[in-house]
Structures are given as C-alpha cells and as structure tokens.
Design an enzyme around this catalytic site. Structure first.
Site, PDB file in Angstrom:
ATOM      1  N   ASP A 254      -3.030   1.826   7.016  1.00 25.94           N
ATOM      2  CA  ASP A 254      -2.216   1.294   5.954  1.00 25.94           C
ATOM      3  C   ASP A 254      -1.883  -0.026   5.972  1.00 25.94           C
ATOM      4  O   ASP A 254      -1.900  -0.885   5.077  1.00 25.94           O
ATOM      5  CB  ASP A 254      -0.955   2.055   6.053  1.00 25.94           C
ATOM      6  CG  ASP A 254      -1.132   3.667   5.828  1.00 25.94           C
ATOM      7  OD1 ASP A 254      -2.102   4.134   5.120  1.00 25.94           O
ATOM      8  OD2 ASP A 254      -0.309   4.351   6.365  1.00 25.94           O
TER       9      ASP A 254
ATOM     10  N   GLU B 132      -1.954  -1.632  -6.355  1.00 27.25           N
ATOM     11  CA  GLU B 132      -2.892  -1.172  -6.583  1.00 27.25           C
ATOM     12  C   GLU B 132      -2.758  -0.493  -7.796  1.00 27.25           C
ATOM     13  O   GLU B 132      -1.627   0.210  -8.084  1.00 27.25           O
ATOM     14  CB  GLU B 132      -3.675  -0.415  -5.453  1.00 27.25           C
ATOM     15  CG  GLU B 132      -4.187  -0.533  -4.175  1.00 27.25           C
ATOM     16  CD  GLU B 132      -4.748   0.271  -3.451  1.00 27.25           C
ATOM     17  OE1 GLU B 132      -5.920   0.401  -3.222  1.00 27.25           O
ATOM     18  OE2 GLU B 132      -3.976   1.012  -2.921  1.00 27.25           O
TER      19      GLU B 132
ATOM     20  N   CYS C 112     -13.089  -1.922  14.137  1.00 27.51           N
ATOM     21  CA  CYS C 112     -14.371  -2.441  13.516  1.00 27.51           C
ATOM     22  C   CYS C 112     -15.260  -3.182  14.265  1.00 27.51           C
ATOM     23  O   CYS C 112     -14.930  -3.114  15.468  1.00 27.51           O
ATOM     24  CB  CYS C 112     -13.652  -3.857  12.509  1.00 27.51           C
ATOM     25  SG  CYS C 112     -15.090  -4.666  11.786  1.00 27.51           S
TER      26      CYS C 112
ATOM     27  N   ASP D 183       0.829  -1.305   0.061  1.00 28.48           N
ATOM     28  CA  ASP D 183       0.040   0.057  -0.057  1.00 28.48           C
ATOM     29  C   ASP D 183       0.773   0.978   0.165  1.00 28.48           C
ATOM     30  O   ASP D 183       1.612   1.375   0.959  1.00 28.48           O
ATOM     31  CB  ASP D 183      -0.692   0.171   1.161  1.00 28.48           C
ATOM     32  CG  ASP D 183      -1.845   1.196   1.342  1.00 28.48           C
ATOM     33  OD1 ASP D 183      -2.552   1.499   0.512  1.00 28.48           O
ATOM     34  OD2 ASP D 183      -1.781   2.005   2.193  1.00 28.48           O
TER      35      ASP D 183
END
Length: 393
Positions: free
Chosen positions: A355, A274, A346, A190
């Site tokens: 990250d 990505e 979460c 990332d």
C-alpha cells in the site's frame, strides 16, 4: 481556483408538533404526486406525439390540475414546493438529454426520500426562528451550530429519513469559506479495505468498519422484521428499528470521513488519488460489502468540493496505472501481484509495503500531471481508458 462565495447547506434536526408533522407529510405526498403527474405528461407527449414539454408547460398543467375535483387537495399545501418539484424534473430531463443521467423515474411512496423545498417566498427566518408557509408556529430546531453571521438562507429543504428523523437544510452563501494559506506538502492516497487510506508519507489510517461493528445488531433487527406481517403496525415499528441502525452506521461513517478529508485538505497543497470505478468493483461478491462500508466514492466527493473551497489541487490518475506492481525505487513493473501479497521485494533489492509503495507511485504520477499535464497513461492504452487529469473546480 474558486471565485465568489460558497453556497453551503447547514443541516439540523428538528422536532415538529403534531400539526406540523401532518402538514409536512401532506406536502411530501403532494410533491411526489405533482412530480409523477408531470413526468407522465412529458413521457406521453414525447413518445406518442414527439413533443417536448418544458417547465412552463408543466406549471400551466399544475394550475389546471388544482381546478379538478380529483386533485383539488393540491391547493391545500404551499405552492412553492410543488413548483420546485417541477423545476427538479426539468433538471432531470436536462441531464438526460445531455447524456449525464438516465431517463427520470417515478417517485415511490415507500422508497423515495421524503422532502420538500421552500424558497424565500415560502418561509420566514427571523431572530433564529424558522417558520414555513401554511404554519402558524416556528419549527423547533436543534441548533447544533450557528449559521454564518449576517447570512440569510436562500432555500430551505425539509426532509424525513427512513428512521423517522426530521431534518431541515438551509442553503446559505458562506463568506467564511476562503482559500487556506499555501502548504508545501503533497500527498498520494491509496485507498483500501484493511487500511482505509495509506498515504505516501507511510501513514496508514485504519478502516473503522462501521457496518461490521453494528452487524450483529442489524441482523437481530432484520430477523425481527422478517417475522412481522407486512403492512402491520408492528411491522412498521420493526422497520423503523432497522432504519435506525442503518442511520447510526451512516452517520458515524460520514463523521469519520469529514474529519479525515478536512485534515488532508488542511495539511496538503496537492492531493493525488486514483480514478477508481467503484461501481464495477462492487460486482466482486467477496469484497462488495467491505468496499461499500469503506465508502470510497463519498471520500472522493468530499475531497473534491473541499479542495475547491480551500484552494487546493486534487489530481486523479488513470485507474489502470500499475501503482501496486511498479517499484517506486527503480521503476520496474512486476508481472503479477495477487491481493494476498502485502509485501514484496523488487529485483533491485528494495522491500515494499504494497500500500505504501502504491501511494508513493500515485503521488509521483500526480506530480507529473501538475508539471507537464500528463504522463501517467497505462502501459497499454485502450479507447475507454481515460488519462489522468486535475479535477475541475
């Protein structure tokens, strides 16, 4: 998987004599002139007569141009760089007609990179000495590293950057580049601004911020340049100082990226990244400078060709994949996650570093590509959004 030998360019600094510098500068000007004349001829032929002019036709035109009094100076330099300029123009038109590039543009005297390309018939490489056509003495090259043993360069490109430094690039077939032994590790990457890359292993590589380190020096040099009269000798000296600061930044950035990408390729069999549209991201005025300094595009380019060289697999997942908002523990997707939120919890109780969580999700998505071909489409699909795929090598 790569087959055959790798064509690799070895770039060196060199210090020309006064006579060599004059000859090379004259060659650069002739190359630019021939390129622009051929581009003009092809443009007029197409837009006025709907006629396509190919390389053979422009080569015949070059012969006729040399016979005219106005362009007789083209005969004073080696003909090989001029022919290579016509071949480059042919390649530019081929890319345009295939939809891979825009229409070719004219070369500018001030903005275009100065370079000339010599093929085997226009240079002599003997006993570690390189002599170009129309030159009596070999170039004084700083051999920072040796060429591969028993390999002769097929093409030599001489260039001068905006800082006034001279470079020679030798294209060779490097037999030493071979696939590395298989590695069992896989990694998701990332990219970011604070941390240049965050790995799925939890490791973060800090962003060196090369441009920020030299920002004060660059600002002083630019202020001095702004006070000079345009076109003056002092103005040219001030411009060179600005260019040297930019070159220092670019050199350090490139060196850092080479070391980082080489380490990642050696340690991992599969690398997942990505598919970012950096060009569109640069439209963000508040982040454009930091993104440019990070040089994500160059990072990906290095990973692509090094994975091809050393038998590694590079996977690019869909740019719309919600890697940051997706919980790597339970798979729940948050509705929103602003950039200033670096850690989040979460509903399942998992606490995530933004990250690291994104890198883990990128790795999982990439492994889905290698196993079943795909499976990381975004939650909502649109025609312009591409699916993830392995990089072609």
């Amino acid at each position: 998987m790569r087959t055959g030998h790798v064509k690799r360019a070895f770039k060196y600094r060199f210090h020309p004599t006064d006579a060599q510098a004059v000859e090379l500068l004259r060659t650069f000007g002739c190359v630019r002139k021939v390129y622009n004349l051929a581009l003009e001829a092809r443009t007029v032929a197409w837009f006025q007569r709907q006629e396509r002019v190919n390389y053979n036709a422009t080569s015949a035109m070059l012969t006729e141009w040399k016979k005219t009094p106005e362009l007789a100076f083209l005969s004073e330099v080696s003909s090989v760089p001029l022919q290579q300029a016509l071949r480059h123009l042919q390649g530019a038109f081929s890319s345009f007609f295939e939809g891979r590039a825009k229409y070719p543009r004219y070369k500018s005297k001030k903005k275009t990179r100065r370079s000339a390309e010599y093929t085997r018939s226009a240079f002599k490489h003997l006993d570690g000495k390189l002599t170009l056509a129309k030159m009596a003495e070999p170039l004084e090259i700083v051999w920072s590293r040796p060429l591969p043993e028993g390999v002769e360069p097929t093409t030599v490109t001489v260039s001068q950057d905006s800082a006034g430094r001279w470079f020679v690039s030798m294209l060779c077939e490097d037999e030493s580049v071979k696939p590395l032994p298989a590695a069992g590790q896989t990694v998701g990457i990332d990219v970011g601004v604070t941390s240049l890359v965050t790995l799925s292993t939890g490791e973060k590589v800090a962003n060196p911020r090369h441009e920020r380190r030299d920002r004060a020096r660059l600002a002083r040099a630019q202020r001095k340049l702004s006070r000079k009269e345009k076109g003056s000798a002092n103005g040219e000296k001030a411009r060179r100082k600005v260019a040297r600061v930019h070159a220092r930044i670019a050199d350090r950035r490139r060196d850092f990226l080479h070391k980082l990408t080489t380490r990642l390729v050696r340690e991992n069999q599969t690398i997942v990244i990505e598919d970012l549209t950096v060009r569109n991201m640069l439209k963000n005025g508040s982040l454009a400078r930091a993104i440019s300094d990070a040089s994500w595009t160059e990072l990906r380019s290095m990973l692509e060709y090094k994975c091809a060289w050393y038998g590694r697999t590079l996977v690019a997942i869909d740019r719309w994949f919600p890697s940051s908002k997706l919980c790597s523990a339970c798979g729940t997707i948050r509705d929103s996650l602003p950039l200033n939120v670096r850690e989040w919890t979460c509903d399942c109780g998992a606490v995530h570093d933004r990250d690291v969580n994104a890198a883990k999700n990128i790795l999982a998505a990439g492994l889905a590509v290698t196993v079943c071909g795909d499976g990381v489409r975004p939650q909502r699909s649109t025609p312009e959004r591409q699916s993830s795929a392995k990089q072609k090598t």
